[in-house]
Design a protein around this motif. Structure first.
Motif, PDB file in Angstrom:
ATOM      1  N   ILE A  37       0.702  -1.184   0.266  1.00 31.22           N
ATOM      2  CA  ILE A  37      -0.093   0.202  -0.074  1.00 31.22           C
ATOM      3  C   ILE A  37       0.655   1.170   0.101  1.00 31.22           C
ATOM      4  N   GLU A  38       0.879   2.037  -1.141  1.00 28.79           N
ATOM      5  CA  GLU A  38       1.775   3.083  -1.152  1.00 28.79           C
ATOM      6  C   GLU A  38       0.730   4.224  -1.885  1.00 28.79           C
ATOM      7  N   GLY A  39       1.271   5.544  -2.113  1.00 28.67           N
ATOM      8  CA  GLY A  39       2.346   6.215  -1.839  1.00 28.67           C
ATOM      9  C   GLY A  39       1.851   7.697  -1.707  1.00 28.67           C
ATOM     10  N   TRP A  40       2.666   8.509  -1.280  1.00 31.96           N
ATOM     11  CA  TRP A  40       2.350   9.747  -0.877  1.00 31.96           C
ATOM     12  C   TRP A  40       2.380  10.672  -2.200  1.00 31.96           C
ATOM     13  N   ASN A  41       3.543  10.559  -2.759  1.00 31.78           N
ATOM     14  CA  ASN A  41       4.231  11.300  -3.841  1.00 31.78           C
ATOM     15  C   ASN A  41       4.036  10.766  -5.320  1.00 31.78           C
ATOM     16  N   SER A  42       3.485  11.255  -6.077  1.00 31.76           N
ATOM     17  CA  SER A  42       3.085  10.688  -7.469  1.00 31.76           C
ATOM     18  C   SER A  42       4.256  10.194  -8.157  1.00 31.76           C
ATOM     19  N   PRO A  43       5.327  11.048  -8.308  1.00 33.16           N
ATOM     20  CA  PRO A  43       6.591  10.545  -9.044  1.00 33.16           C
ATOM     21  C   PRO A  43       7.113   9.409  -8.474  1.00 33.16           C
ATOM     22  N   VAL A  44       6.922   9.143  -7.116  1.00 35.39           N
ATOM     23  CA  VAL A  44       7.461   7.905  -6.443  1.00 35.39           C
ATOM     24  C   VAL A  44       6.586   6.826  -6.825  1.00 35.39           C
ATOM     25  N   THR A  45       5.286   7.010  -6.648  1.00 37.65           N
ATOM     26  CA  THR A  45       4.252   5.937  -7.186  1.00 37.65           C
ATOM     27  C   THR A  45       4.631   5.322  -8.434  1.00 37.65           C
ATOM     28  N   SER A  83      -8.811  10.547  -4.611  1.00 38.58           N
ATOM     29  CA  SER A  83      -9.310  11.187  -5.842  1.00 38.58           C
ATOM     30  C   SER A  83      -7.988  11.413  -6.746  1.00 38.58           C
ATOM     31  N   SER A  84      -8.543  11.413  -8.050  1.00 35.49           N
ATOM     32  CA  SER A  84      -7.432  11.653  -8.910  1.00 35.49           C
ATOM     33  C   SER A  84      -7.154  13.212  -9.430  1.00 35.49           C
ATOM     34  N   ASN A  85      -6.265  13.588 -10.130  1.00 34.67           N
ATOM     35  CA  ASN A  85      -6.359  15.009 -10.650  1.00 34.67           C
ATOM     36  C   ASN A  85      -7.356  15.211 -11.321  1.00 34.67           C
ATOM     37  N   GLN A 109       3.485  22.662  -8.096  1.00 35.47           N
ATOM     38  CA  GLN A 109       4.373  22.046  -7.865  1.00 35.47           C
ATOM     39  C   GLN A 109       4.731  21.491  -9.242  1.00 35.47           C
ATOM     40  N   ASN A 110       6.211  21.449  -9.428  1.00 41.21           N
ATOM     41  CA  ASN A 110       6.704  21.117 -10.664  1.00 41.21           C
ATOM     42  C   ASN A 110       6.998  19.623 -10.980  1.00 41.21           C
ATOM     43  N   ASP A 111       5.991  18.917 -10.842  1.00 43.32           N
ATOM     44  CA  ASP A 111       6.183  17.619 -10.898  1.00 43.32           C
ATOM     45  C   ASP A 111       4.797  16.979 -11.760  1.00 43.32           C
ATOM     46  N   ALA A 112       4.858  15.596 -11.856  1.00 39.39           N
ATOM     47  CA  ALA A 112       3.784  14.672 -12.473  1.00 39.39           C
ATOM     48  C   ALA A 112       2.469  15.168 -11.713  1.00 39.39           C
ATOM     49  N   TYR A 113       2.592  15.236 -10.311  1.00 42.99           N
ATOM     50  CA  TYR A 113       1.217  15.463  -9.617  1.00 42.99           C
ATOM     51  C   TYR A 113       0.630  17.010  -9.892  1.00 42.99           C
ATOM     52  N   GLY A 114       2.060  17.939  -9.482  1.00 43.41           N
ATOM     53  CA  GLY A 114       1.275  19.328  -9.695  1.00 43.41           C
ATOM     54  C   GLY A 114       0.956  19.870 -11.037  1.00 43.41           C
ATOM     55  N   ASN A 115       1.798  19.498 -11.945  1.00 46.59           N
ATOM     56  CA  ASN A 115       1.590  19.786 -13.396  1.00 46.59           C
ATOM     57  C   ASN A 115       0.250  19.161 -13.958  1.00 46.59           C
ATOM     58  N   ALA A 167       1.712  19.684  -2.655  1.00 42.10           N
ATOM     59  CA  ALA A 167       1.444  18.146  -1.727  1.00 42.10           C
ATOM     60  C   ALA A 167       2.561  18.064  -0.746  1.00 42.10           C
ATOM     61  N   ASN A 168       3.442  18.918  -0.408  1.00 39.48           N
ATOM     62  CA  ASN A 168       4.419  19.017   0.678  1.00 39.48           C
ATOM     63  C   ASN A 168       3.507  19.342   1.799  1.00 39.48           C
ATOM     64  N   GLU A 169       2.766  18.689   2.517  1.00 34.10           N
ATOM     65  CA  GLU A 169       2.001  19.208   3.729  1.00 34.10           C
ATOM     66  C   GLU A 169       2.648  19.357   5.070  1.00 34.10           C
ATOM     67  N   GLY A 170       3.975  18.820   5.117  1.00 34.83           N
ATOM     68  CA  GLY A 170       4.734  18.941   6.322  1.00 34.83           C
ATOM     69  C   GLY A 170       5.405  20.475   6.277  1.00 34.83           C
ATOM     70  N   LEU A 171       5.712  20.656   5.070  1.00 34.42           N
ATOM     71  CA  LEU A 171       6.824  22.132   5.058  1.00 34.42           C
ATOM     72  C   LEU A 171       6.076  23.060   4.039  1.00 34.42           C
TER      73      LEU A 171
END
Length: 319
Positions: A37-45, A83-85, A109-115, A167-171
């Motif tokens: 069961i994963e993951g938080w960040n889309s590029p990692v997934t 939910s999806s983008n 955020q300049n990555d697969a999720y943000g763009n 998506a960086n909810e901690g910082l």
């Protein structure tokens, strides 16, 4: 347990870094896990999907939102609980249209999720035939925490709304919220769907008041508040951790719950059988209520708009 076996949890931190995620996935594979069961960040997934797929292990995405996660390229039997983008983009676009907003700024955020999230919002606006102008567009890496220069540019563009996709909810997200308020950027700050948990508000402090967002789960709001399974989940989490569970905790728990039910229903731990039961299937009595999945493995969710008032999420009536 499941099928007469106790559930054993093996946990790793992917550090929101693709290479680390692949390494951690390989560690879990070597330990012989039945499901990841994963993951938080889309590029990692997206980096982990083909690795987990080649190992013949079921891969359930709990949080990551990028639309290509369900494309079948990395994982032909993908399942996602968040939910999806594409789904989220329609929600934000509807808010813009309903409020007759024509001047839009993006902090993305300049990555697969943000763009992907920004493209989904703009695609939905175009599909709705809404006349609007992107007056500012600022891109940043996942790790960024200083947005003052970007917000100066946004302020100069005089937007009616600024969409924060972070998506960086901690910082990152709490910092962006605080700096947006201090920069006195005109117009409304709207957070991308699912990027504002109570922890974000706690860190952002008073600057979060007035923020608008949307999400698919709230522990103490209907229809979840009266769901006995969710009530048990919330009570147990508070008992164990002295913390009211947020959406991310609920999705992780729901993923485990649905996987276990699918294993029991099929009488098998085998990846194809369990994934086929979930994709396009329905499940009752979950933390999220009675739920269904699309044929592509996407959970069908309802979105709820909310305002942050006095440091708390207040869901809007009539959602």
């Amino acid at each position: 347990g499941v099928m007469g076996r106790q559930i054993e949890l093996h946990m790793r931190d992917d550090e929101s870094t693709p290479a680390v995620g692949v390494s951690r996935a390989n560690e879990l594979i070597a330990e012989g896990v039945e499901v990841i069961i994963e993951g938080w960040n889309s590029p990692v997934t997206l980096a982990m999907q083909p690795v987990i797929n080649r190992a013949g292990i079921l891969d359930l995405t709990a949080i990551s939102k990028a639309d290509p996660i369900l494309s079948g390229e990395g994982n032909p039997l993908a399942v996602r609980f968040n939910s999806s983008n594409a789904q989220d983009g329609e929600v934000v676009a509807k808010y813009i249209v309903d409020n007759s907003i024509t001047r839009v700024a993006f902090m993305t955020q300049n990555d697969a999720y943000g763009n992907g999230a920004q493209a989904s919002i703009q695609g939905a606006l175009d599909a709705m035939g809404h006349d609007y102008e992107v007056v500012a567009e600022e891109k940043f890496p996942f790790e960024q925490a200083d947005f003052r220069v970007s917000l100066t540019n946004v302020k100069a563009a005089d937007p009616q709304v600024t969409i924060a996709i972070n998506a960086n909810e901690g910082l990152g997200m709490p910092a962006l919220i605080r700096q947006h308020t201090r920069s006195r950027v005109p117009g409304q700050l709207v957070a991308a769907v699912g990027t504002v948990a109570p922890s974000v508000i706690d860190v952002a402090g008073e600057a979060a008041n007035g923020l608008i967002g949307a999400d698919i789960y709230f522990p103490n709001v209907e229809p979840f508040a009266s769901n006995p399974v969710n009530q048990t989940f919330v009570a147990k989490t508070e008992e164990l951790h002295d913390y009211t569970p947020d959406k991310f905790m609920a999705l992780g728990a729901a993923a485990l719950q649905v996987w276990a039910q699918a294993v029991e229903d099929t009488g098998s731990f085998e990846k194809e059988a369990v994934a086929t039961r979930i994709r396009g299937g329905s499940f009752s009595g979950t933390i999220l209520g009675d739920i269904t999945f699309g044929d592509n493995g996407q959970l069908n969710s309802n979105h709820y708009l909310f305002d942050v008032v006095d440091g708390a999420i207040v869901v809007r009536a009539g959602n």
